[in-house]
Write a protein that holds these residues in place. Structure first.
Motif, PDB file in Angstrom:
ATOM      1  N   GLU A 326      50.733  33.764  35.572  1.00 40.76           N
ATOM      2  CA  GLU A 326      50.298  34.777  34.598  1.00 40.76           C
ATOM      3  C   GLU A 326      50.394  34.229  33.175  1.00 40.76           C
ATOM      4  N   GLU A 360      45.064  41.771  44.425  1.00 38.23           N
ATOM      5  CA  GLU A 360      45.636  42.503  43.289  1.00 38.23           C
ATOM      6  C   GLU A 360      46.105  41.540  42.198  1.00 38.23           C
ATOM      7  N   LYS A 364      44.792  41.018  38.315  1.00 45.14           N
ATOM      8  CA  LYS A 364      45.747  41.015  37.207  1.00 45.14           C
ATOM      9  C   LYS A 364      45.538  39.812  36.283  1.00 45.14           C
TER      10      LYS A 364
END
Length: 456
Positions: A326, A360, A364
């Motif tokens: 991320e 998912e 994201k």
């Protein structure tokens, strides 16, 4: 003379075929042979897709003393077909097979009488030494002593372990001049410049991903061309082939951050008008390095995330923290570098819940391009051994295994893949509409038109 060849694509395949890219491995071997004064030609039948009889005619016209074929597990059957064709039209030609499958499973090739020798690992030195030995008239006993060569001696297979090339700068540029460069797919959807060409900058990988066989081919130590050697080849490609975009192939482009920064600095100092993309791990970048890469022409980075499930990440032995992933995508957005991400579906032991976690997580990340690939077990990897030993498959295709477990089969994976890709496209359409609402159509056209079509 020595004729290097690729085989035509399989008629049917359990997974998608790669694009029509130049066979860089053969071009590297050809260049090493030319450096040692051998006459060499390359016949890329993966590109040309000529029928066997036509290929036999081409072989007959050349009457090569040695024919070298490259083989991955997907092309195994076609390579055998080509080896037989060589012997039919030119019985005196010695057939040598190299490439990934030859490195992982040499015995499966030597089980066939049409194949005389196998080269394991890097081909430049092994093929040069083997060519010298064969053209001198030396027999299998001498050839079997060459590092990286396997052959039959008195009915038994003899293998000499490969030796990796310590200094890659000693290798000449790949012999792209022996290839019909204008016939290849020289564009990339996530690179604005064209024509785009591929270039290798390092070999070897220290990581132990369970699904990957790279270490078997290139070794566990990462060896790299020097930054100046990289720049010299880029200049050569631009001047000789009109290259304007570079795809630096290799999983860990930024594994040595100082070296990557030096490449970027040399690109800027040389004022090279080139755009490029690379592959790397999410934990091998920093804000500072991305800034240098952006200034040097990097437009896009490809990240193989593979799974958004911590449990499956552990099974894959990738050693990747999803929090680092991320962070990496956030840093790329801040630097203005586009991202491509890929995930695998159908890992042994994976559940539908794990696959949904991957989807998912992909949402994201908000990657510019996202792809979901169905895992096919390939020789040389830890997962392949698990799939074969536990019979977790419903189809074998030339040593490739299509995975089946109590949780899923191939048809189910296809449906999940299509569903995920469709949802990605819808998500990008929604992003486009959001930009229109917030910033106007003009801004949306500048920022978002490609978003509608990415992740497809």
């Amino acid at each position: 003379m020595i004729l290097l060849m690729t085989a035509a694509a399989p008629l049917r395949s359990p997974w998608g075929m790669a694009g029509k890219l130049p066979p860089l491995g053969l071009a590297c071997v050809a260049a090493a042979l030319e450096k040692n004064d051998y006459k060499v030609e390359i016949y890329d039948n993966y590109l040309l897709n000529r029928p066997v009889e036509e290929v036999k005619a081409e072989i007959g016209k050349r009457a090569p003393e040695i024919v070298g074929l490259t083989c991955n597990s997907l092309s195994f059957g076609r390579v055998l077909e080509m080896a037989k064709a060589v012997k039919e039209v030119s019985p005196a030609s010695r057939v040598v097979v190299g490439g990934p499958h030859a490195s992982y499973m040499p015995q499966t090739l030597l089980d066939h009488a049409e194949i005389d020798y196998v080269v394991m690992g890097e081909g430049e030195q092994a093929m040069t030494r083997l060519g010298s030995s064969l053209l001198k008239g030396e027999g299998a006993a001498a050839a079997g002593m060459i590092p990286g060569v396997a052959c039959r001696i008195n009915g038994k297979t003899v293998k000499s372990p490969p030796q990796f090339i310590a200094d890659l700068d000693t290798l000449p540029f790949p012999a792209r001049h022996l290839l019909p460069m204008r016939m290849y797919s020289r564009e990339l959807s996530y690179l604005s410049a064209k024509p785009v060409d591929t270039m290798s900058v390092h070999r070897g990988c220290p990581y132990r991903c369970a699904y990957c066989e790279t270490r078997e081919l290139w070794g566990s130590a990462c060896r790299a061309f020097s930054p100046q050697r990289v720049i010299d080849e880029v200049k050569h490609m631009m001047e000789t082939y009109g290259t304007r975009g570079i795809y630096f192939i290799g999983d860990n482009f930024t594994i040595n951050r100082n070296r990557t920064a030096e490449i970027c600095e040399l690109i800027k100092q040389s004022r090279l008008d080139v755009r490029w993309t690379c592959e790397t791990r999410a934990d091998l970048i920093s804000k500072e390095l991305l800034g240098e890469m952006k200034l040097a022409g990097c437009e896009t980075i490809f990240f193989g995330v593979e799974s958004g499930s911590p449990r499956i990440q552990e099974k894959l032995n990738k050693g990747l923290d999803l929090a680092d992933v991320e962070r990496a995508f956030d840093l790329c957005r801040q630097a203005g570098i586009q991202t491509v991400t890929s995930f695998m579906l159908g890992i042994p032991g994976e559940t539908v819940s794990d696959m949904n976690q991957s989807f998912e997580f992909a949402q994201k990340l908000k990657s510019d391009w996202c792809q979901f690939n169905i895992y096919i077990a390939c020789p040389g990897s830890q997962l392949y051994d698990e799939v074969v030993n536990k019979h977790l498959y419903d189809e074998f295709y030339d040593y490739l295994a299509r995975v089946k477990t109590p949780e899923f089969d191939y048809d189910m994976l296809i449906k999940i893949q299509r569903d995920f890709q469709s949802k990605c496209r819808k998500s990008n359409t929604q992003n486009f509409k959001r930009v229109v609402r917030q910033q106007g159509l003009g801004s949306a056209i500048k920022k978002g038109v490609s978003l509608v079509f990415r992740r497809s």
